[in-house]
Every structure is written in structure tokens, then in C-alpha cells.
Motif scaffolding. Sequence first.
Motif, PDB file in Angstrom:
ATOM      1  N   ALA A  23     -14.690  30.247  20.772  1.00 32.58           N
ATOM      2  CA  ALA A  23     -15.682  29.292  20.261  1.00 32.58           C
ATOM      3  C   ALA A  23     -16.901  30.069  19.787  1.00 32.58           C
ATOM      4  CB  ALA A  23     -16.091  28.329  21.373  1.00 32.58           C
ATOM      5  N   TRP A  24     -17.648  29.450  18.887  1.00 35.02           N
ATOM      6  CA  TRP A  24     -18.883  30.086  18.435  1.00 35.02           C
ATOM      7  C   TRP A  24     -19.969  29.043  18.270  1.00 35.02           C
ATOM      8  CZ3 TRP A  24     -21.601  29.583  13.751  1.00 35.02           C
ATOM      9  CH2 TRP A  24     -20.993  28.784  12.784  1.00 35.02           C
ATOM     10  N   LEU A  25     -21.204  29.529  18.225  1.00 33.86           N
ATOM     11  CA  LEU A  25     -22.357  28.680  17.947  1.00 33.86           C
ATOM     12  C   LEU A  25     -23.463  29.561  17.398  1.00 33.86           C
ATOM     13  CD1 LEU A  25     -24.584  29.208  20.445  1.00 33.86           C
ATOM     14  CD2 LEU A  25     -22.918  27.849  21.683  1.00 33.86           C
ATOM     15  N   ALA A  26     -24.394  28.938  16.723  1.00 33.86           N
ATOM     16  CA  ALA A  26     -25.548  29.650  16.174  1.00 33.86           C
ATOM     17  C   ALA A  26     -26.791  29.192  16.915  1.00 33.86           C
ATOM     18  CB  ALA A  26     -25.688  29.360  14.677  1.00 33.86           C
ATOM     19  N   GLU A  45     -20.558  33.919  20.807  1.00 35.74           N
ATOM     20  CA  GLU A  45     -19.135  33.633  20.918  1.00 35.74           C
ATOM     21  C   GLU A  45     -18.711  33.649  22.374  1.00 35.74           C
ATOM     22  OE1 GLU A  45     -17.009  36.567  18.636  1.00 35.74           O
ATOM     23  OE2 GLU A  45     -17.372  35.502  16.775  1.00 35.74           O
ATOM     24  N   CYS A  57     -25.452  34.764  16.336  1.00 37.69           N
ATOM     25  CA  CYS A  57     -24.130  34.195  16.517  1.00 37.69           C
ATOM     26  C   CYS A  57     -23.672  34.498  17.942  1.00 37.69           C
ATOM     27  CB  CYS A  57     -23.140  34.797  15.526  1.00 37.69           C
ATOM     28  SG  CYS A  57     -21.473  34.107  15.679  1.00 37.69           S
ATOM     29  N   GLU A  78     -21.572  22.787  17.400  1.00 36.23           N
ATOM     30  CA  GLU A  78     -22.533  22.637  16.305  1.00 36.23           C
ATOM     31  C   GLU A  78     -23.918  22.211  16.779  1.00 36.23           C
ATOM     32  OE1 GLU A  78     -21.710  20.996  12.028  1.00 36.23           O
ATOM     33  OE2 GLU A  78     -22.340  19.336  13.310  1.00 36.23           O
ATOM     34  N   ASP A  91     -14.015  25.077  15.690  1.00 36.04           N
ATOM     35  CA  ASP A  91     -14.263  26.028  16.776  1.00 36.04           C
ATOM     36  C   ASP A  91     -15.752  26.265  17.038  1.00 36.04           C
ATOM     37  OD1 ASP A  91     -14.685  27.327  14.349  1.00 36.04           O
ATOM     38  OD2 ASP A  91     -13.749  29.210  14.999  1.00 36.04           O
ATOM     39  N   GLU A  92     -16.605  25.391  16.493  1.00 37.02           N
ATOM     40  CA  GLU A  92     -18.053  25.555  16.630  1.00 37.02           C
ATOM     41  C   GLU A  92     -18.668  24.475  17.518  1.00 37.02           C
ATOM     42  OE1 GLU A  92     -22.151  25.595  13.914  1.00 37.02           O
ATOM     43  OE2 GLU A  92     -20.267  24.920  13.023  1.00 37.02           O
ATOM     44  N   TYR A  94     -27.862  31.482   9.001  1.00 37.15           N
ATOM     45  CA  TYR A  94     -27.267  30.154   9.088  1.00 37.15           C
ATOM     46  C   TYR A  94     -27.807  29.306   7.946  1.00 37.15           C
ATOM     47  CZ  TYR A  94     -25.204  26.035  11.250  1.00 37.15           C
ATOM     48  OH  TYR A  94     -24.437  24.938  11.508  1.00 37.15           O
TER      49      TYR A  94
END
Length: 180
Positions: free
Chosen positions: A123-126, A169, A167, A91, A88-89, A151
Amino acid sequence: MYTRYAGATMPTRVPEPVLRPATANDSDALADIWYHGWRDGHLGHVPATLLAYRRPADFRSRMPGQLECTTVATIGERLVGFVTVRADEVEQLYVDAAARGTGTAAKLLRFGESAIAATYQRAWLAVVAGNARARRFYERQGWQDRGAMDYAAATADGGTVVVPSRCYEKIISRPKASSS
């Protein structure tokens, strides 16, 4: 995008990026985009200890392990960006500096969102906390800043370096109505 011609500014049509799965032949070009894009967004915003693990050779050695989860964008014959999705990332998302502003990043991000939506609702991402340009981009694309996160950036020696990040989302699909 505009071009100057005989003193007048005329709109220039930028070809639409084409997306396709990454192949082993893309590895070196992708590593180059990743390296330069990483430096653009991270220098001055990550612990100095991480720089020893983010040299061109490091990106070249890491790229083959990314390929199966990576989709690339091309304009003509030129590789101009990529998105890597794991579970779900989102990346990685990088676009060559020369292709920024062409809609390539948005198209890659939408692709990543749709790939995640096949299995997940969110979804998520950094994003590195100091990378204001990337943060503005994600916010324009409907992503929400959910707060600070540490992270753990992997290093070639099997360790990690903690990177202050944010983070983000996005809800990308709605739960299916249950039939009772």
C-alpha cells in the motif's frame, strides 16, 4: 485518556470507534472533518495557489465523489473520522480534532490496509512533506518513508497544483506460496 476528579487523576474509558461504510447522509459532516483536518496538516506546507481550491465549499462538492470508497468512524452517534481507499492507495485519512488520541486514526488505517491487502501486497500514501505529526503517526504504524514525490493535487477547474510530499509505503500482505 485521563480526567481530573476531586484533585485526583482517574483514567477515563474512551468508547471504541465503530467503522461502517460512508453514506450520502454523512457527506456534510465528512466534508467538515476533511476541511478542518486538511487545514491542520497542510497550511504553511502547500503552495499558496492551492488554497483557492480548498475552501469549505470545495470539500463539500468533492465529498460525494469519495463516498463509495470511504469508511467512516463513529463514537456514539458522532462521526469522528474517515479513510478513503482507491486501489492500492490510502488516499485520505482524517480524524476530527476532538477524537485525536482515541485510537480512531489507527483503527481507520488498519481497515484501509486490510481493504488494500485483499488485492495488493503493498500500500502507499502521500503525506505533505511539512506535516510532521502525520509523518510520525504513519511511521509508528509501520509505514516506511520511500522519499520525496510531487503530488498532483486536483483543482475544481480541472487542473492540478504540485504539492511537495513524501511517499510512504507498507507491505501489507505476503505473496502466496505457489504450488508446483
